[in-house]
Design an enzyme around this catalytic site. Structure first.
Site, PDB file in Angstrom:
ATOM      1  N   SER A 144       0.847  -1.204   0.000  1.00 40.01           N
ATOM      2  CA  SER A 144       0.000   0.000   0.000  1.00 40.01           C
ATOM      3  C   SER A 144       0.874   1.242   0.000  1.00 40.01           C
ATOM      4  CB  SER A 144      -0.877   0.019   1.250  1.00 40.01           C
ATOM      5  OG  SER A 144      -1.476   1.283   1.405  1.00 40.01           O
ATOM      6  N   TYR A 157      -1.648  -1.356  10.087  1.00 37.99           N
ATOM      7  CA  TYR A 157      -1.741  -1.617   8.636  1.00 37.99           C
ATOM      8  C   TYR A 157      -0.436  -1.211   7.929  1.00 37.99           C
ATOM      9  CZ  TYR A 157      -3.907  -1.394   3.939  1.00 37.99           C
ATOM     10  OH  TYR A 157      -4.225  -1.562   2.606  1.00 37.99           O
ATOM     11  N   ILE A 190      -7.945   3.076  -3.921  1.00 43.09           N
ATOM     12  CA  ILE A 190      -8.631   2.333  -4.983  1.00 43.09           C
ATOM     13  C   ILE A 190     -10.089   2.092  -4.584  1.00 43.09           C
ATOM     14  CG2 ILE A 190      -8.573   0.236  -6.415  1.00 43.09           C
ATOM     15  CD1 ILE A 190      -6.000   1.958  -6.652  1.00 43.09           C
TER      16      ILE A 190
HETATM   17  P1  NAI Z   1     -11.465  -5.816   0.056  1.00 46.09           P
HETATM   18  O1  NAI Z   1     -11.756  -5.708   1.516  1.00 46.09           O
HETATM   19  O2  NAI Z   1     -12.490  -5.332  -0.909  1.00 46.09           O
HETATM   20  O3  NAI Z   1     -11.106  -7.324  -0.322  1.00 46.09           O
HETATM   21  C1  NAI Z   1     -10.195  -8.045   0.448  1.00 46.09           C
HETATM   22  C2  NAI Z   1     -10.303  -9.503   0.108  1.00 46.09           C
HETATM   23  O4  NAI Z   1      -9.436 -10.240   0.992  1.00 46.09           O
HETATM   24  C3  NAI Z   1     -11.706 -10.053   0.333  1.00 46.09           C
HETATM   25  O5  NAI Z   1     -11.990 -10.953  -0.715  1.00 46.09           O
HETATM   26  C4  NAI Z   1     -11.606 -10.768   1.662  1.00 46.09           C
HETATM   27  O6  NAI Z   1     -12.516 -11.824   1.793  1.00 46.09           O
HETATM   28  C5  NAI Z   1     -10.180 -11.292   1.592  1.00 46.09           C
HETATM   29  N1  NAI Z   1      -9.629 -11.600   2.908  1.00 46.09           N
HETATM   30  C6  NAI Z   1      -9.584 -10.796   3.997  1.00 46.09           C
HETATM   31  N2  NAI Z   1      -9.035 -11.461   5.024  1.00 46.09           N
HETATM   32  C7  NAI Z   1      -8.735 -12.692   4.578  1.00 46.09           C
HETATM   33  C8  NAI Z   1      -8.157 -13.836   5.168  1.00 46.09           C
HETATM   34  N3  NAI Z   1      -7.787 -13.848   6.459  1.00 46.09           N
HETATM   35  N4  NAI Z   1      -7.991 -14.945   4.418  1.00 46.09           N
HETATM   36  C9  NAI Z   1      -8.380 -14.958   3.115  1.00 46.09           C
HETATM   37  N5  NAI Z   1      -8.934 -13.906   2.503  1.00 46.09           N
HETATM   38  C10 NAI Z   1      -9.106 -12.794   3.221  1.00 46.09           C
HETATM   39  O7  NAI Z   1     -10.075  -5.092  -0.155  1.00 46.09           O
HETATM   40  P2  NAI Z   1      -9.406  -4.438  -1.448  1.00 46.09           P
HETATM   41  O8  NAI Z   1      -9.631  -2.992  -1.368  1.00 46.09           O
HETATM   42  O9  NAI Z   1      -9.780  -5.158  -2.663  1.00 46.09           O
HETATM   43  O10 NAI Z   1      -7.877  -4.684  -1.106  1.00 46.09           O
HETATM   44  C11 NAI Z   1      -7.116  -5.743  -1.621  1.00 46.09           C
HETATM   45  C12 NAI Z   1      -5.677  -5.562  -1.163  1.00 46.09           C
HETATM   46  O11 NAI Z   1      -5.189  -4.314  -1.613  1.00 46.09           O
HETATM   47  C13 NAI Z   1      -5.524  -5.564   0.357  1.00 46.09           C
HETATM   48  O12 NAI Z   1      -4.317  -6.216   0.712  1.00 46.09           O
HETATM   49  C14 NAI Z   1      -5.442  -4.091   0.690  1.00 46.09           C
HETATM   50  O13 NAI Z   1      -4.753  -3.870   1.885  1.00 46.09           O
HETATM   51  C15 NAI Z   1      -4.678  -3.574  -0.528  1.00 46.09           C
HETATM   52  N6  NAI Z   1      -4.872  -2.158  -0.763  1.00 46.09           N
HETATM   53  C16 NAI Z   1      -6.114  -1.633  -1.029  1.00 46.09           C
HETATM   54  C17 NAI Z   1      -6.250  -0.280  -1.254  1.00 46.09           C
HETATM   55  C18 NAI Z   1      -7.560   0.354  -1.559  1.00 46.09           C
HETATM   56  O14 NAI Z   1      -7.604   1.592  -1.643  1.00 46.09           O
HETATM   57  N7  NAI Z   1      -8.637  -0.394  -1.736  1.00 46.09           N
HETATM   58  C19 NAI Z   1      -5.083   0.612  -1.203  1.00 46.09           C
HETATM   59  C20 NAI Z   1      -3.852  -0.033  -0.937  1.00 46.09           C
HETATM   60  C21 NAI Z   1      -3.752  -1.377  -0.728  1.00 46.09           C
END
Ligand code: NAI
Length: 250
Positions: A144, A157, A190
Site C-alpha cells: 500500500s 496496517y 482504490i
Molecule cells: P477488500 O476488503 O475489498 O477485499 C479483500 C479480500 O481479501 C476479500 O476478498 C476478503 O474476503 C479477503 N480476505 C480478507 N481477510 C482474509 C483472510 N484472512 N484470508 C483470506 N482472505 C481474506 O479489499 P481491497 O480494497 O480489494 O484490497 C485488496 C488488497 O489491496 C488488500 O491487501 C489491501 O490492503 C490492498 N490495498 C487496497 C487499497 C484500496 O484503496 N482499496 C489501497 C492499498 C492497498
C-alpha cells in the site's frame, strides 16, 4: 486481448471481490488457470464459476484463512495436486482495523499483522519451494502507499504493509537466480468495498490530495499484475511499483 498466460497457473488470495477479483479476471483474460482463495467457500465457489464461464479457463475455489499457516500449506498442496504446478502467486488478501495508536487494541494489531503480513509468509514459503523445483515463478505481493508514506490511524496496517516490502526484497534476492521474480505493488486509493466504508467527507479530502484527482480502479492494479506476469518482465524483481495517481513520488 493478452493471451500470454495460457498454460500458466495462478493462485490469488482475497480473490472474491475488489482488487483480488479484478486481478483474477485479468489473469483469466490472459488465459491463466486460477486458484481463487477466500475465507468463504460459497463465495469462492461462486466467483470461480463466474470467472471460469466468462473467460473459458479453469478456476478452482479454495476456502482458506491466509493468517493460518496450516490452512495456507494445505491450500498450496491442493493447488499443486490439481494443476501440478504454481506459476504465479498473488498475495492480495488484506484487512484494516484502523485506530490511533493510543487506542489500538492488541487484538487489532495482531489481526492485521497476521492477515496482511504473516499471510504473505504463509503462502510464499510453500509456493517458493514448488517454484524453485520448477525453476520458474512470479510472486506479486500487494502492499500500500501507506507503507511508503505512513498514515495516522493505520500504524498496524502500515507496519504490515511495510513489512511486506522488506520481506519481498529479501525473498527476491533469495530467488532471483532461480528465475523467480518477487515484486510488490503499492496501490494508492482504490475504489473497493474496503475504501467504500470510509466517510464521504474523508473520501473527498483524500481525492483532493491525489495528484491525478481521482480514485483508482481495481482494474488498474490488475493491469500492473498482468504486466509483471508477462514473459517480457522477467528482469524485474525486488521492485515496488506504485499505482497511486501520484500520491507517492519517492
Ligand atoms: P477488500 O476488503 O475489498 O477485499 C479483500 C479480500 O481479501 C476479500 O476478498 C476478503 O474476503 C479477503 N480476505 C480478507 N481477510 C482474509 C483472510 N484472512 N484470508 C483470506 N482472505 C481474506 O479489499 P481491497 O480494497 O480489494 O484490497 C485488496 C488488497 O489491496 C488488500 O491487501 C489491501 O490492503 C490492498 N490495498 C487496497 C487499497 C484500496 O484503496 N482499496 C489501497 C492499498 C492497498
Amino acid at each position: 486481448m493478452l493471451q500470454g498466460l495460457t498454460g500458466q497457473c495462478a493462485l490469488i488470495t482475497g480473490a472474491t471481490r475488489g482488487i483480488g477479483r479484478a486481478i483474477a479476471e485479468r489473469l483469466a483474460q490472459a488465459g491463466a488457470s486460477l486458484g481463487i482463495v477466500g475465507t468463504d467457500l460459497q463465495r469462492c465457489t461462486a466467483v470461480a464459476a463466474e470467472i471460469s464461464k466468462a473467460y473459458q479457463v479453469e478456476a478452482i475455489p479454495f476456502a482458506c484463512d491466509v493468517a493460518q499457516t496450516a490452512q495456507a500449506e494445505q491450500t498450496l498442496e491442493a493447488m499443486l495436486e490439481a494443476y501440478g504446478k504454481i506459476d504465479i502467486l498473488v498475495n492480495n488478501a488484506g484487512i484494516t482495523r484502523d485506530s490511533l495508536l493510543i487506542r489500538l487494541d492488541e487484538q487489532d494489531w495482531d489481526a492485521v499483522i497476521n492477515t496482511n503480513l504473516k499471510g504473505v509468509y504463509n503462502f510464499c514459503k510453500p509456493a517458493a519451494r514448488a517454484m524453485m523445483k520448477a525453476k520458474y515463478g512470479r510472486i506479486i505481493n500487494i502492499s500500500s502507499v501507506v507503507a511508503l508514506c505512513g498514515n495516522a490511524g493505520q500504524c498496524n496496517y502500515a507496519a504490515a504493509k511495510a513489512g511486506i516490502i522488506g520481506f519481498s526484497k529479501s525473498l527476491a534476492r533469495e530467488l532471483a537466480a532461480r528465475n523467480i521474480c518477487v515484486n510488490v505493488i503499492a496501490p494508492g486509493f482504490i475504489n473497493t468495498d474496503m475504501t467504500e466504508a470510509l466517510p464521504e467527507q474523508i473520501k473527498e479530502k483524500l481525492k483532493d490530495s491525489i495528484p491525478a484527482k481521482r480514485i483508482g480502479k481495481p482494474e488498474e492494479i490488475a493491469e500492473t499484475v498482468a504486466f509483471l506476469c508477462a514473459q517480457n518482465s522477467a528482469y524485474i524483481t525486488g521492485q515496488i511499483i506504485s499505482v497511486d495517481g501520484g500520491m507517492n513520488m519517492a
